[in-house]
Every structure is written in C-alpha cells, then in structure tokens.
Motif scaffolding. Structure first.
Motif, short mmCIF file in Angstrom:
data_model
loop_
_atom_site.label_atom_id
_atom_site.label_comp_id
_atom_site.label_asym_id
_atom_site.label_seq_id
_atom_site.Cartn_x
_atom_site.Cartn_y
_atom_site.Cartn_z
N GLN A 117 34.61 -6.29 -6.19
CA GLN A 117 34.21 -7.69 -6.18
C GLN A 117 33.88 -8.21 -7.57
O GLN A 117 33.71 -9.40 -7.77
N GLU A 118 33.75 -7.30 -8.50
CA GLU A 118 33.40 -7.75 -9.84
C GLU A 118 34.11 -6.83 -10.84
O GLU A 118 33.95 -5.61 -10.80
N THR A 119 34.92 -7.41 -11.68
CA THR A 119 35.67 -6.60 -12.63
C THR A 119 35.35 -7.04 -14.05
O THR A 119 35.32 -8.23 -14.35
N PHE A 120 35.08 -6.06 -14.88
CA PHE A 120 34.89 -6.35 -16.30
C PHE A 120 36.15 -5.92 -17.04
O PHE A 120 36.51 -4.76 -17.01
N VAL A 121 36.80 -6.89 -17.65
CA VAL A 121 38.02 -6.57 -18.39
C VAL A 121 37.65 -6.49 -19.87
O VAL A 121 37.14 -7.46 -20.44
N PHE A 122 37.89 -5.32 -20.45
CA PHE A 122 37.58 -5.15 -21.87
C PHE A 122 38.86 -5.22 -22.68
O PHE A 122 39.77 -4.45 -22.45
#
Lengths: 467, 706
Positions: free
Chosen positions: B70-75
């Motif tokens: 539900q929550e993605t951190f794209v680096f």
C-alpha cells in the motif's frame, strides 16, 4: 537366478568385546536366537533359496554342533570359512569367493536385524540398472540405559541424495570433513537439489553388480566394502576422465600408476550395456528434468539408496544396539515367548514381553519383566529380573535382584545379589549378598576366575546418566 | 544507539493487532548501481528501459501493488528526474491508486546499502517491508512468504530478519543469470539459509562444517534456485545496514548475517516458489529472456495486451501464436509474423518481411524483405529494406540502412536527438555495441571506482563531436561509434562480456580436466609428508600475497595477516623476513613456471616489488634486517644460478624503493662472502658496476653534505 546372496559373518564384534569375548558375534543370542538367524531369515522371507555364508571355522563348528545355536532355516547354506587371524575385510572376503559369484550379488551383514522391505532396495537396483544400491535407516534413539557404556557420540555420516531421495550422490564421514563439505559445481549442475542427511545408519546391505566383484579381484588394495569400495563407487559416479576418449596421456599414465586399474570403468559396465544404451536412446524417459541432457547425464555408474522412514533396522555392533535389539526382536517372529521345554513354576510372574529359552528352570515367586532368559538358565526363588538380558546357562541364586543388566553365559550370581545396570562377563561368579546398586562395569576375565566387580568407570558419570 | 533502543521498545509495545493493521510497505530501488547496461543507460535510467514496450519499473510497481503493498518508497539516484516524470505521469500517482508511491531522490546513493541507511535515517518503515529493485519482473504472490515470515518473527522473537524469495529453475534454464548463480544450503525443515554463495567462476563449492551443526539432521544444498531479488525484510534490516556501514549490497548483508549469526542471532530464511515468475533484468541476456518470457505469457497476468499501465493507446490485440498488434499497425503484403511477436502502435512493416520472437516498439518503420529474429526494437526505429537482425537490441531512434546484417548480440544505444545510423551494406559481427557516445568519454569517467551505471557524463561532448565516425565500422552513411573494438584492456573486456551475461555452459572438457587434476591431487595429498612449520608458514605467506594481489588488498592488511601467521607458526622475525624475501623473489616462478628467461623474470618481478614494498619496509628496519634480507636474496640467486644477472636489477629496484639502504648493500658486498660460490656471485659484472655506482653516489652525497 537374479541375485546371489552373500552373508558376511566373519566379524568378531570388536566394538562390544565384553559380549563377544566368549561368544562370537554371529552367535550372540538375540531373542534366544543367534544373531545370524535374523539376516538369514530376512533372506528366506523374500524367497532366497541359497546363501553363501562367509564365516570362521569356529562359528561353523558351533552352528553345526551346538543345539543352542541351531539355525532353524530351510535355506541352503553354503558356508565358506576364512581364517580368523587373516584380518580379511569384507571386500577381501568377496574377492575370496569370486569364483562362486555368477550374477549380481546381495551382500548382507550378519548383524542386521530389520523388517525392511528388501524389494525396495532391489527394485532400485533393477530400475536404474544401478551399480550399487544400499539400505539405510534413520538412526534410532536407544531407549534403554546402556550398562557401562561411555557416552561417546560417534561421528555421523553425511549422506547426500538427489531430489527424489533415491540417488546417492555423496557420502562422507564427519571426521573426514575437517575442511568442510566440498562438492564440485558440475555435480551440483547435474543434481541441483541435494539433500544432505545426517543421523542415518547404514544397514550394510548392498546390491552390487557382478562387475564390481570382478573389479575387486583386480584391485587388491580395496579391503572393506563400506570403508573403501562404496565411497569409491559413489565418487566415481561423476568421474568422466576415464570414459572420455580424449584423456591426455599424462592422465592415462597417472591412472595406470594407480595399481593398474585404468580399465576399471569398462569392467564395471554391464554386459548388455550396448542394448541398454540403445533402449535409453530410443526412449523418451529421463531420470531428471530441467536441463536437456540425456538420462543420467551419460554417467555409467549409478548408486542408489533406500532410506527407511519407519520400521526397525538395527545393526547389532554395539552394546546399546544389542540391548535394543533384544527388546524389539521378539516382535519379529511369532513363536511362543516361553519355550515349551522350560520348567516354570506356577507361582512365578513372567511378563508378556519376556522370553524364556529352552530347558530353563524358573522357581517360585520369581518375577521376570521385559527380559530375555537364555537356554538352560536356572532362576531360583524370589529372584527379580527386570529389563535385563540373561544369556545361556546362567544360574541366579535366591533373592537376587537384577535390573537393566546383561549377564553373559555360564555366570553364577550369588544369593541375594543386587545388580543394577551392570554388564557381567561370561563364566563369572558374583559374590552372594553383594549390593551393586551403583553402576559398575564388569570386566570380562578368563573363565572361572572369581572376582569382585571391578570399577573402571567413574561412578559419577554413570550415575548422572542413569538419573 | 540509545534512540534506537527506545524505538525498538516502542515497537514491541504496539500490539499485534496494530501490526496487522499497518499498511504493507515496500522499498523500490530504481537504480542498479552498476554499469551492465552501459552505454544504453547513459541516456535512460535502467528502470525506464522498455521491456515489451513498457518501462521496467512499471512491472515492478504492478507486482508490488498486486501483492497488496500500500505504500512504496521509490529511491532514485541516476536520472532521478526522468524517473520522477515517468511516475508522476503514470497511474501510480493518480489519486485512485491503491499503492501510494513516494519518490525519494538523492545523488548520494552509491549502493543499496546507502539507500537502506537512508531508510533507517528517515525512519520510513514501521513494519516488515518488501525490498525490490526497479528492474524486477514478477507475478509471484508473496503473501504466502509474507505470512511465513511474520509467523517466524512472532514465534522466534524477531530472529528472522529477512526472507528471500527464490524461484525454482534448474541449471541451464535460460532465465538463469550466470551472475546471480547461487548455491544455497538450507535447513530442510525450518527453511533457514545456512550458507549462501555466488558460484560464478567457482569449480568447487565448499561448505563449512559448522553450518551442519545446528541440531537438525536434514539439509538441502540447492543449485536450482533463481534469485528473484525480492526480499521480505524486517525493520531491523535497515538498522543493520546502518550499524554495518560496510554493507554495500544485499549480498554483503546476507553473508554478513550468516557469518555473524552466532553473535547477533539473526537468521535469514528463504521462500521457494514453484510456479510464479520472478526475475531481475540484470544484464542483456536476462533482458532477452525476460522479454521473450513476457511475450510467451509466462508472467501472466502481466501480459502485453493487458495494458496494466492503463495508458491510452498502449492497448494491443492478442492473436494466436502469441502475436500482439498495437493500434494502427500496418503490415505489407506477404509479410509473416511467425510467433511471439509484439508490435507497438503506429508501426508500419513492409512487404515480405519475416518476423519471429521479436518485440517492436511504437512508431517504427520497417522496410521490405526484412528478417527479424529475437530482435528487440524500441521506439522510433527505422529499418530499411533487406535488413537482417538476429538477437539484437535496437534502441530508440536508431536508423538501420539497407542490407545491413546484425548478427547475434549486437546492441545499439542512441541519443534520442542525434541517432545512430548504420549502413548501408554492412554486417556487424557478434557482440558489437554501437553508440553515439564515444567510448573514450566513458574511459575518462572510469577513474571513479564506485561509479554507478549512470554517472553524469556531459562534459566532453564537444570533443566527441569532432571525432569522425569510422565508415568501416558503421557504414558509409553511419553515425556512431563502435564500442567493443576499442576495448583492449582487460577491464573493458570483462565489461563487454557482462553485457550479454556469460555463456551458460562451460565446456565439459575443463570439467574432466579438473577431475583428473583432482585425482592426482588426491593422491599427492595422501603421500605428501607432513610439512614443518617453516614450510607451512612459507606456503601461507605465498597464499596471502597471492590473494593480496588478486583481491587488491592493502599492504597494511597483508602485514597484519603475515604477523598473525608469524604467531600461529611461531616464526622469528628474522625468519619472517627471509621467507618473505624468498617468497616474493620466487613468485614469478610460482606463477609462470621455472622456464622463465631472465628478462621475463625481472619483467614480472619488479612491479611486484613495487606493490609490496610497504610490506618489506615494515619488516626491514634495523641494519641487521637489511643484511638478513640481502643474504636471503643472495641465497636465492645462488640457487637460481641461471638468473644471477637479474640480481642486480632486483637490488637496484629494492634500493630505489628504499627497501634497502646503500650502506647495508655495501656492507653486505664487502663482508658477506663466506664461500666460493658467493665470492663468485660478487664477481658478476653488473653487480660490480652497481656497487661502483652506489659508492660514487655515496661519495657525492657525502660531499654534498659537507
């Protein structure tokens, strides 16, 4: 005849000298039958009609003369004697009888007590045209306390099988793996999923190709089947150097140097190899999936192992195993627990899980539980025997209390002796009224010497174990 | 640390219920931190490279969303703006998206370790999270793995820090990447990873015994696993990366955890899926196989016609033999699309073409009589008539002129503006790389070892422009530079090899050779007598130096190792120095055999002396040390009498490197001779001259001093 059975019964039982000092290992009573009866019975049950028994003169003599040792079998025994002091290994013994071997063989050790389905092993041998197939079993925890045994743990074997759990890929003893377990990547490529199992016992039951026996004849350096031959074949499964035609001369010479078995591989091939090869080429069957190479990756040697998940499988080569086998062996045959010729008083108590041998005399108020009493043993009044093994010809005087012990043949236990967790050698004389409640370890000494119990083990460690 | 302790405590206080309610989070690393796709990735970050006409990062995000993240951190690091733009335009940033995507950019990320340390610093994750790269294509349902992971964490009090997801695939499978070839030893029952090793280049696999002594009696050694590069991590993972600042990659992490398992008590488990699909596009070979798997529908439901990115005009139709056609595709008379073909929208194909197993992007034009097999063409590619392309990647905007033949494993990289033009009438050999970037640009850049895929280049553009295109390489009308041709030094060769991954099946002959050698080793091992300490020490020193050379270990560390060996074998300092000298001087013989000529010998020895001079200096300090060292040198050259002429050069070099002082050499020369042979040695002309020179130099310097 598809398979010839060979029974190895020349071993002295060096790992349980206390028991085998007077009685050779094949003749040790287990459930009032000589140990050797069990493998013979196993073979008989699956339909063998003849077996080559390799043993010593002494054992042969005992089998044919001593009524107590009489083997009650219908099978034809072809007994081959070897010299006891020649230090022949099992492979040496096979080499010795090479002339008699006409087909593939099934080698059994005399100390195997199992209810394994033998056909599983043989089917693997047949189905894969294997060079070697063998039987293994999960090691059993010994439930009974072992009298006078050091609590030393044996180094375990590491056995590697493929994904199906049948093909034997790797075998090594922990003691040899000080540098860690090394596997060649090419092997992993062929068998990408390898199960490494420890805690298995090798039943010492092998199906071997006849060519292996021929190979043995050419290689005099191999002396033991388990110690040298089997690991060698297992290792050789993956060696291509000898079959590939483009081996350079250098390698060739090296191989020749090695006691001239440059053509081992060829000899290990079976006669019908050409036909089998053709069959395999025409067939779409394959032993593996994943890559596209031919069945068995073109290897010609194959080792398989059947690992028993349940059922019993004991090798009676240690005291602990001997005691355990005695506890369980009676379940293997349905004979009356009490021999008809035993004279048993009406007023004694005999547990259902005990066995009483022929011509025993058991007097009033004796109580026998979970024990085996050998032939011609006399048990006097008010004797209590629990969890013990009493061999042949033992006399137990009044009021003795024997618990968790092994009493070897022809021993006399003095009146009122109290023996717990002891091993008493054969033809000993135990002083009356002696109280041996702590664990003592009794040395086996020449016959008819009167000795008190000799402590060779620090009491503390034993006591700790009993508790 | 105190703040961390507090944090953890707080975490424990939160009830299980709360834990379950928390949304599933994922960390997506949209940078590869390597240069496998160079030079394509110079203009386009790897995560945005099209695979089946969809950017790779979209597959990863779709995978994450479908597993319930539900929550993605794209680096992002390299070209973060491009990735940001792409994501902002995509469906992931629409308000209806079930997966909230946060984009975090920084130019300072140099490795996965940096990213995770930042995750920890920013305190982004609160619970178990999924860690993936931006180039993972997968349809694996990790919820089962997640459940197992959570269960283990609940039962074992957070001992398990990571669950790695593997796909079962036998060796030799084409989606197996040689680089990621791993061997895993695991506990059969608990699925615990006991040993994890990359096997690339190894012939023998060694497993330490202690991994088998954990009480279990059944283990599995598996070589049939494909690393999907999907890992389910506990929040501790980020903390562990912070604590161990030397962890760069996940590989470092896994190995570190396994080695320190007994100290830290952390464990790693694995989850093996049999029917899911998961692979990381880590090199061109993987690109090829993943792309063809995609077209062959192995990644269902992520198929080309599904248009899961929900973009207008991206839809295509699926007909039998896996032929996909986008909108407005025109196909000339007599052209055949045999099987497994994907054609993007507005592409026109001429007459009598033969296309199989290929992906063609949007807005491409293809001439007549073109043969395409296993070709990957991106957008706006122009192919003239009579072209033949096999197993190649043709990137954005490339122009291939008439009658060009591209053999296996070519690939072109282009700038979007000034495109590469090839041909006409040219045949490119296997493994050619053509780019608008001049290879030298990259070489200039090579100074930085930790260079990511995608470092800023930009500076020397004017210079490049001036360099002419070579018509012999790219054809009379060609524009672009051949890459591989200019790669002569070994490092670049390695790179070129990596572009397409390595060949999967090593030749069987080497196998049998190793077999034979092993046999002989076995034998020699059994007969070799026990070696005494000094010899053992000498072997160890040799090994240490060898390793030092191979792995580029700093001399200080070599000294440390030798010192510890010294204690292990109880060797005196004097012996250490003698042995060291001996080992170094014999090193060329060790490596290249004893038949070296003197010239070859000195040629290979002198650079070694230079490399190891700090090691020498560490041991040679007092005047006596110098003499001992010299006598060791002398001893060696007395043995190797054919190479005595080399001795002068060795002494000279050692003098120049300030390992030996001139007084010591002079003293040794005048006094050291004890027998005929060494006297003979001193009569060597070269040596005489050297001594003479030394003496004069000394005089001069002393005069100057006065």
């Amino acid at each position: 005849m598809e398979l010839q059975a060979v029974l190895m019964a020349a071993g002295g039982g060096s790992r349980m000298m206390d028991l085998t000092y007077n009685t050779r290992k094949p003749l040790l009573p287990v459930g009032n039958k000589p140990l050797i009866w069990y493998p013979i019975n196993l073979l008989e049950r699956v339909g063998f009609e003849e077996v080559i028994v390799i043993t010593t003169k002494e054992v042969q003599k005992m089998i044919s003369t001593d009524p107590k040792m009489k083997l009650d079998v219908k099978m034809k025994l072809d007994i081959v004697c070897i010299q006891e002091d020649a230090h022949m290994g099992t492979a040496d013994a096979l080499r010795h009888i090479q002339q008699k071997i006409k087909t593939d063989i099934l080698v059994v050790s005399c100390d195997l007590i199992t209810d394994a389905a033998l056909h599983e092993v043989v089917d693997l041998f047949r189905a894969h045209n294997a060079t070697l197939s063998m039987l293994m079993s999960k090691a059993h925890e010994f439930t009974e306390t072992v009298p006078g045994q050091k609590g030393k743990k044996k180094n375990g074997d590491f056995v590697g099988v493929d994904g199906t759990g049948k093909r034997l890929l790797f075998m090594a003893n922990e003691a040899d793996l000080d540098k860690g377990l090394v596997i060649r990547k090419s092997n992993m490529r062929k068998h990408p999923r390898m199960h490494i199992k420890t805690g298995l016992v090798d039943a010492h039951l092998y199906c071997l190709k006849k060519s292996v026996v021929d190979f043995l004849a050419d290689n005099r350096s191999v002396s033991s089947i388990r110690g040298e031959l089997v690991p060698y074949i297992v290792r050789k499964q993956f060696s291509k150097s000898m079959t590939s035609p483009n081996v350079n001369d250098e390698a060739d010479q090296k191989l020749k140097k090695k006691d001239g078995n440059a053509n081992v591989e060829i000899k290990i091939l079976s006669r019908d190899e050409a036909l089998l090869q053709l069959t395999r080429e025409r067939s779409c069957w394959n032993d593996h999936r994943g890559d596209m190479s031919e069945a068995y990756h073109g290897g010609r040697l194959r080792c398989y192992v059947h690992i028993m998940d349940e059922g019993m499988c004991y090798r009676v080569n240690m005291l602990a195993a001997y005691i355990e086998a005695n506890r369980l062996a009676p379940k293997l045959f349905d004979e009356p627990a009490v021999h008809p010729s035993a004279a048993i008083s009406v007023r004694c108590l005999i547990g259902a899980d005990s066995i009483i041998g022929a011509s025993c005399q058991i007097s009033d108020k004796a109580s026998i539980k979970r024990s085996m009493i050998g032939a011609s043993t006399t048990v006097r009044e008010k004797v209590k025997v629990t969890n013990s093994i009493i061999m042949h010809g033992v006399t137990i005087e009044e009021g003795c209390n024997i618990q968790g012990s092994v009493i070897c043949s022809n021993t006399v236990i003095g009146r009122g002796a109290d023996i717990k967790y002891c091993l008493v050698g054969s033809a000993q004389r135990i002083e009356p009224e002696g109280e041996h409640t702590t664990a003592y370890y009794c040395l086996t000494l020449p016959s008819h010497t009167q000795v008190p119990l000799t402590s060779t083990l620090s009491g503390n460690s034993r006591v700790a174990k009993i508790q | 640390m105190s703040s961390r302790g507090g944090k953890q405590k707080k975490g424990n206080v939160t009830s299980e219920q709360e834990e379950e309610e928390q949304p599933l989070q994922a960390v997506l690393v949209a940078d590869s931190f390597n240069r496998r796709f160079f030079p394509i990735s110079k203009d386009q970050p790897r995560a945005l490279l099209p695979l089946g006409n969809v950017a790779m990062i979209d597959y990863t995000l779709e995978f994450l969303t479908s597993t319930g993240v539900q929550e993605t951190f794209v680096f992002c690091c390299w070209m973060s703006n491009k990735i940001k733009d792409h994501l902002l335009k995509s469906k992931w940033c629409r308000p209806t998206s079930p997966n909230v995507v946060h984009i975090i950019t920084s130019d300072l990320y140099r490795s996965l370790g940096d990213v995770l340390r930042d995750v920890d610093a920013k305190n982004l994750v609160r619970n178990d999270f999924i860690l993936v790269y931006g180039d993972v294509v997968s349809n694996i349902d990790v919820s089962q793995a997640l459940q197992e992971h959570r269960h283990r964490r609940k039962v074992d009090k957070n001992i398990s820090v990571m669950t790695m997801v593997f796909k079962e695939s036998s060796p030799g499978h084409k989606s197996r990447c040689e680089e990621d070839d791993v061997i895993v030893a695991m506990d059969s029952k608990s699925k615990r990873v006991l040993h994890y090793q990359k096997t690339q280049g190894l012939k023998k696999l060694q497993f330490p015994m202690n991994i088998f002594q954990h009480g279990s009696d059944e283990f599995e050694i598996r070589h049939d696993l494909l690393d999907c590069h999907i890992s389910i991590c506990s929040p501790q993972v980020a903390e562990l990366f912070t604590d161990n600042f030397d962890y760069q990659t996940r590989n470092d992490f896994v190995r570190g955890i396994l080695v320190n398992e007994e100290i830290l008590g952390n464990q790693i488990h694995l989850y093996v899926t049999q029917d899911g699909y998961g692979a990381r596009v880590s090199n061109l070979q993987m690109y090829d196989s993943v792309s063809s798997d995609m077209v062959r529908r192995w990644v269902y439901p992520l198929t080309p016609e599904a248009n899961f990115t929900d973009q207008q005009g991206q839809g295509c139709t699926h007909s039998r033999h896996n032929v996909y056609r986008g909108a407005e595709v025109s196909l000339g008379h007599g052209s055949q699309m045999e099987e497994n073909v994907l054609i993007g929208r507005d592409t026109s194909i001429g007459a009598n073409c033969h296309i199989s197993n290929s992906v063609i992007g949007n807005n491409c034009t293809i001439g007549d009589n073109v043969v395409l097999d296993r070709a990957h063409m991106w957008n706006n590619v122009h192919i003239s008539s009579n072209v033949e392309i096999h197993q190649s990647v043709v990137c954005d905007g490339a122009v291939v002129k008439e009658a060009v033949r591209l053999n296996k494993q070519c690939y072109f990289s282009m700038l979007p503006v000034s495109q590469v033009v090839i041909g006409p009438n040219l045949s490119l050999p296997e493994g050619t790389v053509v780019s608008m970037h001049h290879p030298e640009e990259e070489e200039e850049d090579d100074d930085d070892e930790f260079l990511s895929d995608d470092q800023e280049v930009g500076h020397s553009k004017d210079k490049t422009r001036q360099k002419a295109f070579n018509p012999a390489e790219v054809g009379p009308e060609g524009k672009g530079y051949i890459w591989k041709a200019s790669m002569n030094d070994t490092e670049d060769e390695e790179l070129a090899q990596c572009l397409w991954g390595l060949v999967l099946n090593p030749d069987p002959e080497s196998d049998s050779e190793s077999e034979a050698s092993e046999e002989s080793q076995d034998r020699s091992r059994s007969v070799s007598p026990e070696i005494d300490d000094v010899n053992a020490f000498q072997l160890e020193v040799l090994g240490t130096l060898q390793r030092g050379l191979e792995e580029n270990i700093v001399c200080d560390n070599l000294v440390l190792e030798i010192n510890s060996l010294k204690y292990a074998y109880n060797i005196t300092l004097k012996e250490v120095m003698q042995i060291l000298t001996r080992v170094v001087l014999e090193y060329p013989f060790q490596q290249q055999g004893t038949q070296l000529t003197t010239l070859q010998y000195t040629g290979s020895l002198l650079p070694l002396l230079k490399t190891w001079s700090p090691v020498f200096k560490n041991y040679i300090k007092r005047a006596q040390d110098h003499l001992d060292c010299l006598s060791a040198v002398e001893e060696l050259f007395l043995e190797q009498d054919t190479h005595q002429t080399a001795m002068v050069k060795v002494l000279m070099k050692m003098y120049q490197l300030e390992i030996l002082e001139e007084e010591a050499i002079l003293k040794w020369f005048s006094t050291g001779a004890t027998n005929d042979k060494s006297r003979q040695l001193r009569k060597n002309q070269g040596l005489q001259k050297f001594i003479q020179w030394l003496k004069e130099a000394e005089d001069e310097s002393s005069e100057e001093g006065e």
